[in-house]
Write a protein that holds these residues in place. Structure first.
Motif, PDB file in Angstrom:
ATOM      1  N   GLY A   1     -33.758  61.390 -38.377  1.00 27.34           N
ATOM      2  CA  GLY A   1     -32.818  62.468 -38.714  1.00 27.34           C
ATOM      3  C   GLY A   1     -32.693  63.489 -37.587  1.00 27.34           C
ATOM      4  O   GLY A   1     -31.614  64.050 -37.366  1.00 27.34           O
ATOM      5  N   GLY A   2     -33.763  63.702 -36.853  1.00 26.95           N
ATOM      6  CA  GLY A   2     -33.748  64.655 -35.751  1.00 26.95           C
ATOM      7  C   GLY A   2     -33.027  64.142 -34.508  1.00 26.95           C
ATOM      8  O   GLY A   2     -32.763  64.916 -33.583  1.00 26.95           O
ATOM      9  N   HIS A   3     -32.736  62.837 -34.468  1.00 28.31           N
ATOM     10  CA  HIS A   3     -32.115  62.268 -33.266  1.00 28.31           C
ATOM     11  C   HIS A   3     -30.712  61.737 -33.505  1.00 28.31           C
ATOM     12  O   HIS A   3     -30.044  61.320 -32.569  1.00 28.31           O
ATOM     13  N   LEU A   4     -30.291  61.699 -34.776  1.00 34.21           N
ATOM     14  CA  LEU A   4     -28.960  61.153 -35.077  1.00 34.21           C
ATOM     15  C   LEU A   4     -27.914  62.257 -35.032  1.00 34.21           C
ATOM     16  O   LEU A   4     -28.231  63.444 -35.069  1.00 34.21           O
ATOM     17  N   ARG A   5     -26.654  61.840 -34.945  1.00 35.98           N
ATOM     18  CA  ARG A   5     -25.548  62.798 -34.894  1.00 35.98           C
ATOM     19  C   ARG A   5     -24.897  62.882 -36.264  1.00 35.98           C
ATOM     20  O   ARG A   5     -25.159  62.056 -37.143  1.00 35.98           O
ATOM     21  N   GLU A   6     -24.000  63.847 -36.401  1.00 39.15           N
ATOM     22  CA  GLU A   6     -23.221  63.999 -37.633  1.00 39.15           C
ATOM     23  C   GLU A   6     -22.530  62.665 -37.963  1.00 39.15           C
ATOM     24  O   GLU A   6     -21.889  62.081 -37.090  1.00 39.15           O
ATOM     25  N   GLY A   7     -22.692  62.205 -39.174  1.00 44.20           N
ATOM     26  CA  GLY A   7     -22.017  60.962 -39.591  1.00 44.20           C
ATOM     27  C   GLY A   7     -22.847  59.702 -39.401  1.00 44.20           C
ATOM     28  O   GLY A   7     -22.545  58.665 -39.993  1.00 44.20           O
ATOM     29  N   ASP A   8     -23.881  59.760 -38.543  1.00 38.19           N
ATOM     30  CA  ASP A   8     -24.749  58.588 -38.370  1.00 38.19           C
ATOM     31  C   ASP A   8     -25.605  58.409 -39.623  1.00 38.19           C
ATOM     32  O   ASP A   8     -25.870  59.368 -40.350  1.00 38.19           O
ATOM     33  N   ARG A   9     -26.039  57.145 -39.852  1.00 37.03           N
ATOM     34  CA  ARG A   9     -26.798  56.864 -41.075  1.00 37.03           C
ATOM     35  C   ARG A   9     -28.048  56.037 -40.807  1.00 37.03           C
ATOM     36  O   ARG A   9     -28.141  55.351 -39.788  1.00 37.03           O
ATOM     37  N   VAL A  10     -28.971  56.110 -41.763  1.00 39.07           N
ATOM     38  CA  VAL A  10     -30.140  55.231 -41.760  1.00 39.07           C
ATOM     39  C   VAL A  10     -30.055  54.394 -43.031  1.00 39.07           C
ATOM     40  O   VAL A  10     -29.854  54.935 -44.119  1.00 39.07           O
ATOM     41  N   LEU A  11     -30.163  53.062 -42.868  1.00 33.57           N
ATOM     42  CA  LEU A  11     -30.147  52.173 -44.031  1.00 33.57           C
ATOM     43  C   LEU A  11     -31.507  51.480 -44.128  1.00 33.57           C
ATOM     44  O   LEU A  11     -31.865  50.675 -43.267  1.00 33.57           O
ATOM     45  N   VAL A  12     -32.256  51.822 -45.170  1.00 31.32           N
ATOM     46  CA  VAL A  12     -33.554  51.179 -45.404  1.00 31.32           C
ATOM     47  C   VAL A  12     -33.288  49.889 -46.172  1.00 31.32           C
ATOM     48  O   VAL A  12     -32.565  49.894 -47.174  1.00 31.32           O
ATOM     49  N   ILE A  13     -33.848  48.781 -45.680  1.00 27.62           N
ATOM     50  CA  ILE A  13     -33.658  47.491 -46.363  1.00 27.62           C
ATOM     51  C   ILE A  13     -35.038  47.042 -46.834  1.00 27.62           C
ATOM     52  O   ILE A  13     -35.853  46.562 -46.043  1.00 27.62           O
ATOM     53  N   ASP A  14     -35.294  47.248 -48.099  1.00 28.73           N
ATOM     54  CA  ASP A  14     -36.639  46.980 -48.623  1.00 28.73           C
ATOM     55  C   ASP A  14     -36.655  45.717 -49.480  1.00 28.73           C
ATOM     56  O   ASP A  14     -35.835  45.556 -50.364  1.00 28.73           O
ATOM     57  N   ASP A  15     -37.630  44.862 -49.201  1.00 30.57           N
ATOM     58  CA  ASP A  15     -37.746  43.594 -49.934  1.00 30.57           C
ATOM     59  C   ASP A  15     -38.747  43.718 -51.079  1.00 30.57           C
ATOM     60  O   ASP A  15     -39.738  42.990 -51.134  1.00 30.57           O
ATOM     61  N   ALA A  16     -38.486  44.638 -52.002  1.00 32.95           N
ATOM     62  CA  ALA A  16     -39.350  44.824 -53.188  1.00 32.95           C
ATOM     63  C   ALA A  16     -40.820  44.986 -52.793  1.00 32.95           C
ATOM     64  O   ALA A  16     -41.703  44.321 -53.357  1.00 32.95           O
ATOM     65  N   SER A  17     -41.085  45.868 -51.842  1.00 31.80           N
ATOM     66  CA  SER A  17     -42.465  46.092 -51.392  1.00 31.80           C
ATOM     67  C   SER A  17     -43.360  46.471 -52.566  1.00 31.80           C
ATOM     68  O   SER A  17     -43.055  47.409 -53.292  1.00 31.80           O
ATOM     69  N   PRO A  18     -44.483  45.777 -52.733  1.00 33.62           N
ATOM     70  CA  PRO A  18     -45.375  46.118 -53.853  1.00 33.62           C
ATOM     71  C   PRO A  18     -46.018  47.500 -53.726  1.00 33.62           C
ATOM     72  O   PRO A  18     -46.452  48.067 -54.727  1.00 33.62           O
ATOM     73  N   ASP A  19     -46.041  48.068 -52.540  1.00 35.35           N
ATOM     74  CA  ASP A  19     -46.717  49.378 -52.372  1.00 35.35           C
ATOM     75  C   ASP A  19     -45.828  50.575 -52.731  1.00 35.35           C
ATOM     76  O   ASP A  19     -46.253  51.719 -52.606  1.00 35.35           O
ATOM     77  N   GLY A  20     -44.594  50.326 -53.181  1.00 31.92           N
ATOM     78  CA  GLY A  20     -43.742  51.451 -53.596  1.00 31.92           C
ATOM     79  C   GLY A  20     -42.849  52.006 -52.483  1.00 31.92           C
ATOM     80  O   GLY A  20     -42.247  53.063 -52.645  1.00 31.92           O
ATOM     81  N   THR A  21     -42.731  51.298 -51.369  1.00 32.11           N
ATOM     82  CA  THR A  21     -41.848  51.758 -50.284  1.00 32.11           C
ATOM     83  C   THR A  21     -40.410  51.934 -50.781  1.00 32.11           C
ATOM     84  O   THR A  21     -39.726  52.890 -50.399  1.00 32.11           O
ATOM     85  N   GLY A  22     -39.954  51.024 -51.657  1.00 26.43           N
ATOM     86  CA  GLY A  22     -38.571  51.088 -52.149  1.00 26.43           C
ATOM     87  C   GLY A  22     -38.314  52.352 -52.960  1.00 26.43           C
ATOM     88  O   GLY A  22     -37.263  52.986 -52.821  1.00 26.43           O
ATOM     89  N   GLU A  23     -39.282  52.750 -53.784  1.00 23.70           N
ATOM     90  CA  GLU A  23     -39.140  53.972 -54.591  1.00 23.70           C
ATOM     91  C   GLU A  23     -39.131  55.194 -53.679  1.00 23.70           C
ATOM     92  O   GLU A  23     -38.363  56.137 -53.881  1.00 23.70           O
ATOM     93  N   LEU A  24     -39.994  55.176 -52.668  1.00 26.22           N
ATOM     94  CA  LEU A  24     -39.997  56.291 -51.706  1.00 26.22           C
ATOM     95  C   LEU A  24     -38.640  56.369 -50.995  1.00 26.22           C
ATOM     96  O   LEU A  24     -38.087  57.466 -50.812  1.00 26.22           O
ATOM     97  N   ALA A  25     -38.104  55.221 -50.638  1.00 17.69           N
ATOM     98  CA  ALA A  25     -36.788  55.204 -49.968  1.00 17.69           C
ATOM     99  C   ALA A  25     -35.727  55.826 -50.879  1.00 17.69           C
ATOM    100  O   ALA A  25     -34.878  56.597 -50.412  1.00 17.69           O
ATOM    101  N   ASP A  26     -35.786  55.521 -52.176  1.00 19.27           N
ATOM    102  CA  ASP A  26     -34.819  56.119 -53.124  1.00 19.27           C
ATOM    103  C   ASP A  26     -34.979  57.635 -53.175  1.00 19.27           C
ATOM    104  O   ASP A  26     -33.987  58.368 -53.221  1.00 19.27           O
ATOM    105  N   ARG A  27     -36.222  58.111 -53.181  1.00 16.01           N
ATOM    106  CA  ARG A  27     -36.433  59.568 -53.217  1.00 16.01           C
ATOM    107  C   ARG A  27     -35.876  60.213 -51.945  1.00 16.01           C
ATOM    108  O   ARG A  27     -35.255  61.270 -51.986  1.00 16.01           O
TER     109      ARG A  27
END
Ligand SMILES: Nc1nc2c(ncn2[C@@H]2O[C@H](COP(=O)(O)OP(=O)(O)O)[C@@H](O)[C@H]2O)c(=O)[nH]1
Ligand SMILES: [Mg+2]
Length: 239
Positions: free
Chosen positions: A24-50
């Motif tokens: 977020g500190g290096h992107l410009r206005e309009g740029d995006r980050v897309l997290v692609i999570d493969d149902a990580s058992p450790d809860g990475t997907g839920e963190l990504a949603d938050r």
């Protein structure tokens, strides 16, 4: 051009939040980050949603099973293109790739490169934590791929890249079958074969400090047999 950074994750709970905030500190206005999570058992997907609920530049693509890096990236590329990205980046979520290098990759693409490779093996590229054996193995793998594919590119196995959208719209994403390191080699080779201009920019590649690598013998083996197969397909006009 609006950029989307695709960030595949499998069990990256310790890294994801810091990574997304750093980006977020290096992107410009309009740029995006897309997290692609493969149902990580450790809860990475839920963190990504938050994180997506809090930060407007973050999106999440949930996939139901771990299928390897390749299928995760292809799903991410399709989503990024659907959302109108002009540039699509690949990047690991374990800080091996430095978020501060993202603007340099984007700049090289905006300067005219169709595909920019963050490269460990061009002058200026470094791998500070690696000992002689790991350097030898990684460099050996790259030289093998270079010879087999008759390519001058130095870092064919790296996973820090920036594609211009038309490149991903031209290459047949559905035909890419590779899952691990071979995915990196196959995408770059297909882009070269399609006549696009590939540029390498030096990066510093660091070892992950948190979480575990998903690298396996199967991933290395796939790269070894896939490379001559790619060449064979190219020679017989099937690539
Ligand atoms: N979605 C998804 N991400 C993956 C998969 N395998 C690895 N990754 C992610 O891809 C990036 C690189 O993987 P890593 O395990 O660090 O590979 P290494 O750097 O070769 O040891 C990390 O962000 C991982 O979480 C997978 O099967 N699915
Ligand atoms: Mg890694």
């Amino acid at each position: 051009m609006r950029a989307t950074v695709c960030l595949p994750t499998y069990n990256e709970l310790e890294n994801l939040e810091a990574m997304v905030r750093a980006l977020g500190g290096h992107l410009r206005e309009g740029d995006r980050v897309l997290v692609i999570d493969d149902a990580s058992p450790d809860g990475t997907g839920e963190l990504a949603d938050r994180l997506a609920a809090e930060l407007p530049f973050v999106g999440v693509l949930h996939r139901s099973a771990k299928e390897g890096l390749g299928p995760a990236y292809i799903a991410g590329f399709r989503r990024a293109l659907d959302e109108g990205a002009g540039l699509v980046l690949e990047m690991d979520c374990d800080f091996s790739h430095d978020p501060a290098d993202v603007p340099r990759l984007i700049a090289a693409a905006e300067d005219g490169a169709d595909l920019v490779l963050g490269s460990r093996y061009v002058p200026g590229g470094t791998i500070p934590n690696w000992g002689t054996l790991r350097r030898f193995i990684s460099l050996g793998g790259n030289i093998y791929a270079q010879i087999m594919l008759q390519s001058r590119l130095r870092d064919l196995t790296g996973g820090f890249k920036c594609f211009r959208a038309p490149v991903l719209q031209t290459v047949d994403l559905g035909a890419i079958g590779s899952k691990g390191y071979a995915f990196q080699i196959e995408t770059t080779y297909r882009v070269v074969r399609a006549g696009f201009r590939v540029v390498e920019v030096p990066i510093s590649f660091s070892d992950r400090e948190l979480g575990r690598s998903k690298m396996s013998k199967a991933i290395v083996a796939e790269a070894v047999w896939k490379v001559p197969l790619l060449r064979l397909r190219a020679l017989t006009g099937r690539l």
